[in-house]
Each structure stands twice: as C-alpha cells, then as structure tokens.
Scaffold this active site. Structure first.
Site, PDB file in Angstrom:
ATOM      1  N   GLU A  48       0.832  -1.198   0.000  1.00 41.99           N
ATOM      2  CA  GLU A  48       0.000   0.000   0.000  1.00 41.99           C
ATOM      3  C   GLU A  48       0.873   1.257   0.000  1.00 41.99           C
ATOM      4  O   GLU A  48       0.634   2.204  -0.743  1.00 41.99           O
ATOM      5  CB  GLU A  48      -0.909  -0.030   1.227  1.00 41.99           C
ATOM      6  CG  GLU A  48      -2.006   1.009   1.237  1.00 41.99           C
ATOM      7  CD  GLU A  48      -2.941   0.835   2.422  1.00 41.99           C
ATOM      8  OE1 GLU A  48      -3.649   1.799   2.748  1.00 41.99           O
ATOM      9  OE2 GLU A  48      -2.954  -0.258   3.038  1.00 41.99           O
TER      10      GLU A  48
ATOM     11  N   GLY B 235      -8.024   4.887   8.070  1.00 41.38           N
ATOM     12  CA  GLY B 235      -8.800   4.656   9.275  1.00 41.38           C
ATOM     13  C   GLY B 235      -8.182   3.593  10.160  1.00 41.38           C
ATOM     14  O   GLY B 235      -8.165   3.724  11.385  1.00 41.38           O
ATOM     15  N   GLY B 236      -7.665   2.524   9.542  1.00 42.49           N
ATOM     16  CA  GLY B 236      -7.113   1.416  10.312  1.00 42.49           C
ATOM     17  C   GLY B 236      -5.604   1.355  10.354  1.00 42.49           C
ATOM     18  O   GLY B 236      -5.026   0.749  11.257  1.00 42.49           O
ATOM     19  N   SER B 237      -4.926   1.952   9.366  1.00 40.81           N
ATOM     20  CA  SER B 237      -3.469   1.869   9.317  1.00 40.81           C
ATOM     21  C   SER B 237      -2.883   3.167   8.795  1.00 40.81           C
ATOM     22  O   SER B 237      -3.582   4.025   8.260  1.00 40.81           O
ATOM     23  CB  SER B 237      -3.036   0.696   8.415  1.00 40.81           C
ATOM     24  OG  SER B 237      -3.442   0.921   7.070  1.00 40.81           O
ATOM     25  N   THR B 238      -1.571   3.294   8.954  1.00 44.22           N
ATOM     26  CA  THR B 238      -0.857   4.456   8.423  1.00 44.22           C
ATOM     27  C   THR B 238       0.438   3.983   7.789  1.00 44.22           C
ATOM     28  O   THR B 238       1.026   2.994   8.227  1.00 44.22           O
ATOM     29  CB  THR B 238      -0.579   5.499   9.525  1.00 44.22           C
ATOM     30  OG1 THR B 238      -0.046   6.684   8.930  1.00 44.22           O
ATOM     31  CG2 THR B 238       0.406   4.986  10.562  1.00 44.22           C
ATOM     32  N   GLN B 239       0.874   4.675   6.723  1.00 44.14           N
ATOM     33  CA  GLN B 239       2.073   4.280   5.987  1.00 44.14           C
ATOM     34  C   GLN B 239       3.027   5.461   5.838  1.00 44.14           C
ATOM     35  O   GLN B 239       2.597   6.610   5.706  1.00 44.14           O
ATOM     36  CB  GLN B 239       1.726   3.770   4.572  1.00 44.14           C
ATOM     37  CG  GLN B 239       1.021   2.436   4.526  1.00 44.14           C
ATOM     38  CD  GLN B 239      -0.457   2.560   4.787  1.00 44.14           C
ATOM     39  OE1 GLN B 239      -1.084   3.539   4.411  1.00 44.14           O
ATOM     40  NE2 GLN B 239      -1.025   1.570   5.452  1.00 44.14           N
TER      41      GLN B 239
END
Length: 406
Positions: A168, A198-202
């Site tokens: 992603e 909303g659920g993850s960050t990159q």
C-alpha cells in the site's frame, strides 16, 4: 531474503527511462504503451480504454474509473472518483449487504456500454479487512467476487483481494512520484508519502543515507528494486492499528473482540479529552505511538513529503488548508491548532467532537512517532493533476502489467 521485485516497478522504469515530462510532450499524465490491450484499428484512430479500481478501506469504499486514450501512445486522460461509507468491514456479520453494487452503477455510467466487456474491475481491500478474522474477511471478498462476476465488466482472476500494508505504501509512493514527474530519467529528487487511513498508516520515502536502511528494525522496512541499472531502496512501513479510527479506539481501550467501535464511549472520552486540554490529551495518545512507531534515521528537510487521506481531511476540518487546493503546512501547525481546539482558545468551531483528539494524535504521530521536526514541511493534497492522491493508480498499473493485456 529480499522481497521479489514488483512487476509494476519494472514497468515504470521503462516508462521513466524516456525522461519525458508533461511539458515536453503534449499528452496528459501517463504513458502506458504496451500495457493496455491493443486492438486492430486504423492508424491515427483514437482508442479509449477504461479501468476500474475499488479501494476498500476501513471507513469507506472508493471507486476510481481511469480513462486512457491511445493516439500514437496510450496516456492517462482522466479519473472519475466516487466514495461511499461505511467500509466493507462494517458488513462482517452481514456480507450480503455490501454496497459494492452501488459503486458499480457509477462505473456503468462512467464507462460506455460498448466498452464494458473489456474494462477490468479490480478491488483491493486494506486495513479494515486485514483487522478482521480471516474467515469473515474471506466471506466478504467472496461476496464482492460474486457481485463482480454478475457484472458486465471484465473480471480476471485475482481481481479481488486484500492488499499487503507495505505494498500500500509503495504503490502510493509510485503513484505520487509518477504524478509529480519524479520518476523520469532527469529527476534528481523524489517525494516521500504519508498516508493516514482509518485502520493503518504508511510512511514511504527514498533514503539518502545508508544508515536509514541499516538502522531499520527489520528487513521488511526496506523494499529493494532495480532502476536505471542501479539498486534503489525505499524505506517503507505500514502500521496496522495506527490509523486515525483505530488510534481513537486504542487510546480509549474500547476495542471489542472484532474491532467494534464504541461510539458512545468514544464521544464521552473525546469530550473529557477536550476539557482536560491539549497536554493531558497528548499524554493519552502518546501511549498509542510510543514504542510502536519507528523513527527513521533520517527525515531530511530536503525530502518533501506529500501527506493525504486523513491528514488532509483533518487539516481541512481544522481550517488549516483549503478543501480543494490543499496547501503546505509545517508539522508545528498541527500541534498549534490542536492546542487551540483542545484548550478552546480558537474562534474556529470544531466540526467534530473528535477533532481535538484527532489533531493531537496527528501531531504526536508526526513528531514523537516518525520523528519529524516542528519545522518540517508537508504538502497536504487530495489530488495531483486531477488524480486522487492514493495507491490506486499504482495498483492499477501493477494489475495491468500482471494481466499481460498486450
């Protein structure tokens, strides 16, 4: 063992090797020669191809309908974008209710009927489904597959799946650098990406110092690939559970066995957070960041970072940037506005009971998480050259290449 070289990177290397920019060739955005299906048509006849990418995120499902025009070479002409809420994961206990059908109606309107049979449908799910039990996630994917199979569009094998978090980040980096013209032979700099879902960050960027790679916690923080006869290494990592919605839950400790959002408790907590003020709120969200988010050895000022998704949305909500144009912000701007909202010293009326907590979390994530300096500049954007800032375009390129539609 080094991860395999993603096919789309080899594709983009060939495209970028030409060194042509949009100013040098009067064609929009993206050259996809040899990637899209070719048909036997008279010379000089314009051919139009379409592709449909569904981004199934934790808080909503987005559709990207790309239009490619082939004159002498195919180019990306434009994108049609639409989104709906909630995300697929909200239907974990009632998969038959998934709303993909609604977005298919958008695709039917955007793509001419005669082109439906050769327009591929692709869905990639992100953190929302990664957080679900495997069986429930697969049931949702099977339901989407059934809806796709009943549609009049092209549905190749592998068109519906959950995307790995690291991919992603890498695909978003590819998309943003391609759209900003940093993936051609003459480009000397690249841009980093910060994506807050909303659920993850990159976080993904091209390091300038070897120590950044050497000091990465484990091997999967580094993606290696060959580019212009050299090996390039991206620093890239996805933090599952550190998206903005997941962070609210983790701060409160209000996560059920299957990630159920306890809205009432959250509102009470955020109300208390606002009354307690910025300092105490920061101490609470720090627990979600400290010891979890790795600080890269380098985050040099020369590395421009594009921040999008909830970074963009909350900056708009806080009145920091224009909702259409976006803008440049320093990390300290999030901190300053968070203090004003939490301490109620701003005339700006919050649009959400969660704004104090969300801005505080973003400030904490950027500074105490990733280690950005207060003066670090971020480009907050929603679109680049009228194309949504996300991983979707990179994923579409990857899928076209894997399909081998020549």
């Amino acid at each position: 063992m080094e991860p395999p070289v993603p096919p789309f990177l080899l594709l983009l290397a060939l495209l970028a090797a030409s060194g042509l920019t949009r100013a040098q060739v009067e064609t929009p955005l993206l050259d996809l020669s040899g990637v899209l299906p070719s048909l036997s048509r008279p010379a000089n006849h314009s051919l139009i191809f379409h592709a449909v990418m569904f981004d199934a995120g934790s808080t909503g499902t987005r559709i990207h309908v790309y239009t490619f025009i082939q004159k002498q070479l195919p180019v990306l002409d434009n994108e049609m974008f639409h989104s709906i809420k909630p995300g697929l994961s909200a239907y974990a206990d009632s998969p038959e209710m998934v709303t993909v059908t609604l977005l298919l109606k958008v695709a039917r309107r955007a793509v001419p009927r005669l082109d439906w049979k050769r327009t591929p449908l692709v869905l990639r799910a992100t953190a929302g489904l990664r957080l679900l039990p495997a069986e429930k996630a697969q049931t949702l994917l099977d339901q989407v597959q059934h809806v796709f199979d009943e549609s009049p569009f092209l549905v190749p094998d592998g068109s519906v799946s959950i995307m790995d978090g690291t991919n992603e980040g890498i695909l978003a980096w590819i998309s943003l650098n391609f759209l900003t013209g940093h993936l051609n032979a003459n480009a000397k700099k690249t841009v980093g990406i910060l994506d807050l879902g909303g659920g993850s960050t990159q976080i993904t960027f091209l390091p300038k110092l070897k120590k950044t790679v050497e000091k990465a916690p484990v091997a999967d923080y580094v993606a290696r690939f060959d580019f212009f006869n050299s090996t390039f290494e991206l620093y890239s990592h996805s933090y599952l559970g550190n998206g903005i919605m997941a962070a609210r839950l983790a701060t409160l400790g209000a996560v059920g066995a299957e990630g159920t959002v306890l809205n009432a408790d959250l509102r009470v907590f955020c109300h208390r957070c606002g009354h307690a003020g910025y300092k105490l709120c920061y101490q609470e969200v720090l627990k979600v960041v400290k010891g979890i988010i790795h600080q890269p050895y380098e985050l040099k000022d020369s590395n421009v970072f594009f921040a999008f998704s909830y970074y963009f949305d909350r900056a708009v909500d806080a009145g920091l940037i224009d909702g259409v144009q976006g803008g440049m912000l320093q990390v300290r701007d999030f901190k300053k506005r968070a203090k004003e909202v939490c301490n109620k010293t701003t005339r700006y009326l919050p649009v959400s009971p969660f704004l104090c907590m969300d801005l505080t979390y973003i400030a904490c994530l950027l500074k105490d998480g990733f280690g950005f300096k207060d003066g670090a500049m971020l480009q907050l954007t929603k679109k680049v050259n009228n194309v949504e800032a996300s991983w979707a375009l990179g994923a579409m390129l990857d899928h076209f290449h894997n399909l081998k539609l020549h």
